[in-house]
Design an enzyme around this catalytic site. Structure first.
Site, PDB file in Angstrom:
ATOM      1  N   SER A 177      58.942 -33.425   9.441  1.00 49.50           N
ATOM      2  CA  SER A 177      58.894 -34.772   8.882  1.00 49.50           C
ATOM      3  C   SER A 177      60.021 -35.682   9.359  1.00 49.50           C
ATOM      4  CB  SER A 177      58.889 -34.707   7.361  1.00 49.50           C
ATOM      5  OG  SER A 177      59.969 -33.938   6.890  1.00 49.50           O
TER       6      SER A 177
ATOM      7  N   HIS B  50      52.209 -33.746   7.267  1.00 44.40           N
ATOM      8  CA  HIS B  50      52.217 -34.870   8.204  1.00 44.40           C
ATOM      9  C   HIS B  50      51.188 -34.718   9.317  1.00 44.40           C
ATOM     10  CE1 HIS B  50      55.559 -37.188   6.608  1.00 44.40           C
ATOM     11  NE2 HIS B  50      56.084 -36.023   6.262  1.00 44.40           N
TER      12      HIS B  50
ATOM     13  N   LYS C 121      49.713 -38.672   1.856  1.00 41.73           N
ATOM     14  CA  LYS C 121      50.175 -39.390   3.053  1.00 41.73           C
ATOM     15  C   LYS C 121      48.960 -40.031   3.753  1.00 41.73           C
ATOM     16  CE  LYS C 121      54.087 -36.237   3.279  1.00 41.73           C
ATOM     17  NZ  LYS C 121      55.107 -37.033   2.611  1.00 41.73           N
TER      18      LYS C 121
HETATM   19  N1  PMP Z   1      55.750 -31.115   2.917  1.00 42.15           N
HETATM   20  C1  PMP Z   1      56.245 -31.975   3.822  1.00 42.15           C
HETATM   21  C2  PMP Z   1      56.490 -31.490   5.221  1.00 42.15           C
HETATM   22  C3  PMP Z   1      56.517 -33.300   3.456  1.00 42.15           C
HETATM   23  O1  PMP Z   1      57.021 -34.170   4.338  1.00 42.15           O
HETATM   24  C4  PMP Z   1      56.252 -33.720   2.125  1.00 42.15           C
HETATM   25  C5  PMP Z   1      56.474 -35.152   1.684  1.00 42.15           C
HETATM   26  N2  PMP Z   1      57.766 -35.604   1.738  1.00 42.15           N
HETATM   27  C6  PMP Z   1      55.762 -32.787   1.228  1.00 42.15           C
HETATM   28  C7  PMP Z   1      55.507 -31.504   1.652  1.00 42.15           C
HETATM   29  C8  PMP Z   1      55.493 -33.166  -0.192  1.00 42.15           C
HETATM   30  O2  PMP Z   1      54.291 -33.835  -0.299  1.00 42.15           O
HETATM   31  P1  PMP Z   1      53.973 -34.755  -1.556  1.00 42.15           P
HETATM   32  O3  PMP Z   1      54.609 -36.084  -1.295  1.00 42.15           O
HETATM   33  O4  PMP Z   1      52.498 -34.784  -1.632  1.00 42.15           O
HETATM   34  O5  PMP Z   1      54.605 -34.082  -2.738  1.00 42.15           O
END
Ligand code: PMP
Length: 391
Positions: free
Chosen positions: A180, A208, A239
């Site tokens: 990310s 992502h 997302k």
């Molecule tokens: N895994 C990754 C790699 C992320 O970037 C994120 C979001 N920041 C999440 C999990 C968490 O997802 P959510 O926003 O749906 O809680």
């Protein structure tokens, strides 16, 4: 009120170090342009890859669901909070991901926590990429499994960890599909090879990559042609899907197990009808309107090329996540502040989210941006970057 002096001291140190941040408040809906502090600016900080947060089909599905099923569900899934639509969404996700079954959690974060804490015990070992998302790290912390961390996307380091991990009931390799903060893709074909060689299972967090990579956005596993060879795929509905939630796609056995042992699933109320119905609609839109993914990738290439031509360091990004790495955290915050002044919202990210010497401004373009908006954003980057001596 007294009692938080120790916390205030820490905050004061953050202020003095130039890393204390207030929340940025949006006074508009999400989109290629948003309103911040009364001013319309170009949005380069959301995860709204495909512009689905206000796609007309999704908002209509939400409204219809509210009208027919109300605002909330009033129960956890395992008691009285599973409606037909929750079941339908999971079936849709399983079909989409080419797996036997799927299970939806309240968020991507709780999905990782719930899966890892449920399936690992002190008899197991978990082997994790050092740059995995915080929710994976926290999920691992909740287990008594032996932990090993391998160097970021380094297959020699992973193989060493696998060799050292003998005598366990199960070895689990866990990785982000797309990282990310850097936008690079995990080397899944090599990870699968190693997992098969050492009889390990694999979990991929495609937060992502869902809606971004693979056929119709099926994610990294599909992108690499590895359907059926990765045991656990986690995705988010927050997302590219544009709404809220997380899910795990896997075998029927794993999903049945998580229904009994996945703690966030068991002990937290199910998604409201509007959320579930719009997520379902989003999967249909992904299948029926491939143009959004095409526009996303076209914009990503245009913007990344533009930043690189200006002389910015965009690291090893291979996806629409494009970091502008400046090193120093104060400089990253200054760049973000200047960009906002020039009409672009691009959030700075510093330690502990990234390494101390790798502070950056992270950008994510979406399918909704016009080329004119992206050109305007590049001009703002050029001006701010020159003023701060970055380029
Ligand atoms: N895994 C990754 C790699 C992320 O970037 C994120 C979001 N920041 C999440 C999990 C968490 O997802 P959510 O926003 O749906 O809680």
């Amino acid at each position: 009120m007294r009692g938080f002096e120790h916390l205030e001291k820490e905050l004061q140190e953050m202020r003095e170090g130039g890393v204390f941040r207030r929340l940025t408040i949006l006074d508009s809906k999400q989109g290629s342009k948003v309103t911040i502090n009364g001013k319309e600016v170009i949005q380069l900080s959301s995860n709204n890859y495909l512009g689905f947060t206000d796609h007309p089909r999704l908002t209509k599905a939400s409204l219809d669901a509210v009208e027919n099923y109300g605002a909330g569900t009033g129960s956890v899934r395992t008691i009285a909070g599973t409606f037909t639509m929750h079941d339908e969404l999971e079936k849709k996700l399983a079909t989409f991901k080419h797996t036997e079954a799927a299970l939806v959690f309240q968020s991507g974060f709780t999905t990782n926590q719930g899966v890892l804490s449920a399936i690992l015990s002190d008899e197991d070992v978990v082997i994790s990429d050092e740059l995995n998302h915080a929710s994976i790290i926290d999920g691992i912390r909740l287990t008594k499994a032996k932990r090993k961390v391998y160097k970021h996307v380094n297959m020699e380091s992973l193989e060493e960890a696998l060799k050292e991990s003998t005598g366990f009931r199960r070895r689990l390799i866990v990785t982000d599909g797309v990282f990310s903060m850097d936008g690079n893709i995990a080397p899944l074909p090599q990870i699968v090879e190693l997992a098969e060689k050492y009889d390990a299972i694999i979990m991929v967090d495609d937060a992502h990559a869902s809606g971004v990579l693979g056929e119709n956005g099926r994610g990294t596993v599909n992108h690499f042609g590895l359907d059926g060879r990765v045991h656990i795929q986690v995705g988010t509905l927050s997302k590219a899907i544009g709404v809220l939630g997380g899910y795990v796609a896997s075998t029927r056995t794993l999903i049945d197990y998580l229904i009994h042992k996945g703690r966030p699933f068991l002990f937290s109320t199910s998604h409201p009808p509007a959320v579930t119905a719009s997520c379902m609609e989003a999967i249909d839109v992904l299948l029926e309107e491939p143009q959004w993914m095409e526009m996303l990738w076209d914009n990503a290439k245009f913007f990344k090329d533009g930043l690189e031509k200006l002389g910015f360091n965009t690291g090893k990004s291979a996806t629409p996540i494009t970091p502008v790495i400046v090193g120093d955290s104060v400089l990253a915050h200054q760049l973000s502040d200047k960009l906002l002044q020039y009409g672009v919202y691009a959030q700075s990210i510093a330690f502990p989210t990234v390494a101390k010497d790798a502070a950056r401004v992270r950008t994510i373009v979406t399918a909704q941006h016009t080329k004119e908006e992206l050109q305007e954003a590049l001009a703002a980057f050029e001006q701010a970057g020159k003023e701060l001596g970055i380029i």
